[in-house]
Design a protein around this motif. Structure first.
Motif, PDB file in Angstrom:
ATOM      1  N   LEU A 174       0.825  -1.212   0.000  1.00 17.43           N
ATOM      2  CA  LEU A 174       0.000   0.000   0.000  1.00 17.43           C
ATOM      3  C   LEU A 174       0.857   1.259   0.000  1.00 17.43           C
ATOM      4  N   ILE A 175       1.792   1.323   0.926  1.00 21.56           N
ATOM      5  CA  ILE A 175       2.582   2.539   1.101  1.00 21.56           C
ATOM      6  C   ILE A 175       3.600   2.686  -0.027  1.00 21.56           C
ATOM      7  N   LEU A 188      -4.026   7.464   1.255  1.00 17.42           N
ATOM      8  CA  LEU A 188      -4.262   6.789   2.532  1.00 17.42           C
ATOM      9  C   LEU A 188      -5.458   7.400   3.250  1.00 17.42           C
ATOM     10  N   CYS A 236      -7.948   2.353   3.122  1.00 13.17           N
ATOM     11  CA  CYS A 236      -6.499   2.361   2.867  1.00 13.17           C
ATOM     12  C   CYS A 236      -5.737   2.759   4.133  1.00 13.17           C
ATOM     13  N   ARG A 237      -6.183   3.811   4.777  1.00 11.97           N
ATOM     14  CA  ARG A 237      -5.505   4.247   6.002  1.00 11.97           C
ATOM     15  C   ARG A 237      -5.652   3.179   7.080  1.00 11.97           C
ATOM     16  N   ALA A 263      -3.325   0.352   6.350  1.00 18.57           N
ATOM     17  CA  ALA A 263      -1.935   0.760   6.567  1.00 18.57           C
ATOM     18  C   ALA A 263      -1.621   0.828   8.064  1.00 18.57           C
ATOM     19  N   ALA A 299       5.669   4.855   8.230  1.00 20.43           N
ATOM     20  CA  ALA A 299       5.521   4.675   6.793  1.00 20.43           C
ATOM     21  C   ALA A 299       6.837   4.932   6.061  1.00 20.43           C
ATOM     22  N   GLY A 333       1.298   9.618   3.625  1.00 21.28           N
ATOM     23  CA  GLY A 333       1.335   9.109   2.264  1.00 21.28           C
ATOM     24  C   GLY A 333       0.516  10.028   1.377  1.00 21.28           C
TER      25      GLY A 333
END
Length: 781
Positions: A247-248, A254, A258-259, A262, A291, A502
């Motif tokens: 993802l990152i 993000l 997604c966040r 992560a 990250a 991100g």
């Protein structure tokens, strides 16, 4: 002097604050109540980045308070699960078709370990990743033929496949079905796969919209856990460290799920039991709690393998093997690849800068460079560096073949300033052999003889569509202005609350004014074998004696000691940690003598744009300018935006997201509509006809031409009462009962279909364009 001047670029730099809009006191108080580390800066950053609903912040800070979206939300997930169940019942051989970048490799590893609980690895489950140096992204006929010879019956793609309708059809002729999991641009026509599981199927504000390839693959495994819980052997969380890496590293936005993934993945990464990951983190001198440990440590190392060796299978082994001795050997190979990548990237960057010095940048809006000796594996990285140095899109190509008439070139492109490469390449697709990727990062292949034509076409397109007064300037966006005495643990912890950083939530850039630097020392890096690499960087200290505080460390990559100003200076930094010495440290983004650069404030376009494309309209208390029809070009967007500014009104996106039909179906609706209007002798305005049929000007004109060919009589008149201009009124007369059959042939109908496909592409693109992309383009137009 910064490197972009040192290397001879004429691009100027501009410092720009995000906003002068201060967070309200009640918002600051509410944020500070959520965490003892939170302060004014935390609240201000959240406010500037659009997080203004206090109710949403609990899930933002703590993933335990966030409700993730079910994997079953994907429209075709049920079809994928049914086909996998059939494969298991019939003991079919399943193959994972991956990709060679960090997102694709981690997605392959997720499917390998996830599906490995339901299919016997190596017997009923294998994987295939194209060789970066010999093959391209996506399915290939040669690769499919090799899988068919190995008796594979089901292919599951990850991080690829959405644009491979031709190859999927070919796979079916070889007796193989395909399930696509991906996050790249959605196809305009039916794909032919058993199921298409793509995060771009969702609208812009959907929490799954921005999932990368590895996260979509994870959602498939999550769905399998839901329907086959009795077969599960390991907890689903076991895969989240892999998800966080992909993802990152893939630089997706993000937000939403997604966040959440992560955050959960970074927590898993810190306690990962994978020997390969632990060893890689050791080489990065990182704990895996940020990250940046992925973005600057794990990600580049994983990507370096295919860039140098071509074959990314080594990384899948490294990420999934439990044999520490074997992993230690693999990590050594990864480090050697990364060292080689750095050296090649530096050489290509210097060569490219030498070529740029021969260009007239005042007339060059897109930089296109080619060299037969440039290694393909680092072209995307260097293109990204050049866009930042020269403030415009860059395309780097590697040519091959001695015959200029048949020679082909392939390479990578990186965008700048919100320019959408995919749409730009689509507009000039006749010059390209193939292209694909993201709006801001793409790959392409074309005949060498077309390079000069492409250069001219792209420069002309951007010259016509972009009116950017500062085009070519290097714009550095500043989030906060802080004082030198604030640098330290308290500020770091306050900013740490907003991690992971991100896309959509970038690392804050901090402005420091009128500071004094001491102990300026230029150094060079060394590779994994202790060999000097000639990468210059400079260390220094902030002098804080006036505040009775110890001096504070700083580092400036790609700067020489002589580049530092004499006397007080202003600089933009990011705040981080020196992992080796375990101290807080400032990383220089840009530096100038004090008061030599004016700091401007960016126009906050989001305040002007109200996005109600997928939402019920609110009760309006103030006037707005409503867009009820989707634009088809950037110029249309600018016309609306300029009108909103002239009338001092918010611009409300009030059109529905396009529901587009195949051209043949649209033609039948067209014919049926005209028949109805003719039968009832109803006049219709041109604007109403376009809106009713969802057609643009060109496709409507071509459709009317087909009607004339069929013998339909068309009368026209003018309606002076429509809006501010004259609108054409149509009346249709059919000499006989019309046929619903399309003409078996005819240039007019073919032209109508072609125009409609082009318009549908633009409707689909501009109809769902992210608000952040609009902000970037419109605020600079």
């Amino acid at each position: 002097m910064p490197i972009y001047n040192y290397l001879g670029a004429i691009a100027m730099v501009m410092w720009q604050r995000v906003s002068d809009d201060l967070a309200p006191a009640d918002f600051v108080t509410a944020v500070q109540a959520m965490d003892p580390e939170a302060g004014n800066y935390t609240a201000q950053l959240l406010w500037q980045r659009g997080y203004r609903d206090i109710r949403e912040l609990s899930g933002f800070f703590d993933p335990g308070n966030y409700t993730p979206t079910s994997a079953l939300a994907f429209p075709e997930m049920a079809a994928a699960l049914a086909r996998l169940q059939q494969a298991q019942e019939r003991q079919e051989k399943v193959v994972i078709w991956g990709d060679f970048d960090a997102d694709g490799v981690t997605a392959t590893a997720v499917l390998w370990q996830g599906l490995g609980q339901f299919f016997t690895p190596h017997t009923h489950l294998t994987y295939y990743i194209p060789n970066r140096l010999k093959e391209s992204h996506g399915l290939s006929k040669a690769g499919l033929e090799s899988l068919a010879q190995a008796s594979c019956q089901l292919i599951i793609t990850c991080d690829t496949g959405s644009s491979d309708a031709t190859e999927i059809a070919y796979a079916q002729t070889l007796g193989m079905d395909v399930i696509v999991t991906d996050h790249h641009t959605m196809p305009t026509d039916p794909l032919g796969a058993i199921a298409l599981i793509n995060s771009r199927q969702f609208p812009q504000d959907h929490p799954l919209r921005h999932l990368s390839g590895v996260a979509v693959a994870y959602k498939l495994i999550e769905a399998l856990y839901h329907v086959w819980p009795e077969q599960v052997q390991e907890p689903l969380d076991h895969l989240l460290d892999l998800v966080a890496i992909g993802l990152i590293a893939d630089l997706v936005e993000l937000r939403g799920d997604c966040r959440y993934l992560a955050q959960r993945g970074i927590a898993q990464l810190q306690k990962s039991q994978r020997p390969g990951i632990r060893l890689l983190l050791d080489r990065c001198k990182a704990k895996g709690d940020r990250a940046t440990d992925i973005g600057f440590g794990l990600g580049p190392r994983i990507n370096a393998v295919s860039r140098i060796y071509g074959d990314a299978g080594l990384v899948v082994d490294l990420l999934t093997s439990k044999d520490e001795k074997y992993c230690r050997n693999l990590v050594n190979q990864v480090e050697l690849a990364n060292d080689r990548r750095k050296a090649l990237q530096k050489d290509v960057f210097q060569d490219a800068c030498t070529q740029v010095e021969r260009l007239d940048l005042s007339t060059t809006r897109v930089i296109i460079l080619m060299d037969d000796q440039w290694p393909a594996g680092v072209l995307g990285l260097v293109a990204g560096q050049l866009t930042q140095e020269y403030g415009r899109p860059v395309i780097l190509l590697n040519g091959n073949g001695e015959n200029p008439e048949t020679a082909m070139a392939a390479g990578s492109a990186r965008s700048y300033g919100g320019i959408d490469l995919y749409e730009l390449f689509h507009s000039h697709g006749h010059l390209l052999d193939r292209y694909g990727g993201h709006p801001f990062a793409a790959g392409l292949r074309l005949p060498v003889r077309n390079i000069s034509l492409l250069q001219a076409a792209l420069n002309q397109s951007l010259g016509e569509t972009l009116d950017i007064p500062n085009f070519g300037e290097k714009v550095i966006t500043i989030d906060l202005e802080v004082k030198v005495h604030e640098l330290g643990q308290a500020l770091f912890r306050e900013l740490y609350l907003l991690e992971p950083y991100g896309m959509g939530n970038p690392v804050p850039k901090l402005l420091l004014k009128n500071v004094t630097l001491t102990k300026i020392q230029q150094l060079t890096t060394k590779d994994s074998r202790g060999k000097r690499q000639n990468y210059s960087f400079t260390t220094f200290e902030f002098d804080r004696r006036a505040a009775n505080l110890p001096n504070f460390d700083g580092i400036a990559w790609n700067y020489k000691a002589v580049d530092f100003p004499k006397g007080p200076c202003d600089l933009v930094i990011e705040l981080g940690i020196d992992a080796k010495r375990k101290v807080y440290q400032a990383r220089v983004i840009d530096i100038h003598p004090s008061q030599t650069l004016e700091v401007t404030t960016a126009t906050d376009t989001l305040d002007w744009l109200w996005d109600y494309r997928q939402k019920p309209f609110p009760k309006l208390k103030t006037p707005v300018l409503m867009m009820r029809q989707c634009p088809q070009s950037w110029q249309d967007w600018r016309d609306w935006f300029q009108r909103a500014q002239a009338e001092n009104l918010p611009l409300m996106l009030a059109y529905p997201l396009p529901q587009l039909s195949p051209p043949e179906h649209t033609w039948r609706i067209f014919v049926g509509t005209i028949k109805y209007l003719s039968h009832h002798r109803e006049p219709v305005s041109r604007s109403e006809l376009k809106l009713r049929l969802n057609l643009g000007d060109r496709s409507l004109d071509l459709g009317l031409r087909v009607l004339l060919v069929l013998g339909i009589h068309i009368e026209t008149d003018r309606d002076p009462g429509h809006r501010d201009d004259l609108d054409i009124i149509y009346r249709f007369t059919w000499p006989q009962a019309p046929s619903y059959n399309m003409p078996s042939s005819g240039t007019a109908l073919e032209q109508f279909f072609e125009a409609l496909r082009e318009e549908q592409f633009r409707y689909r693109y501009f109809g769902s364009i992210p608000l952040n992309t609009l902000k970037k383009v419109l605020s600079t137009g």
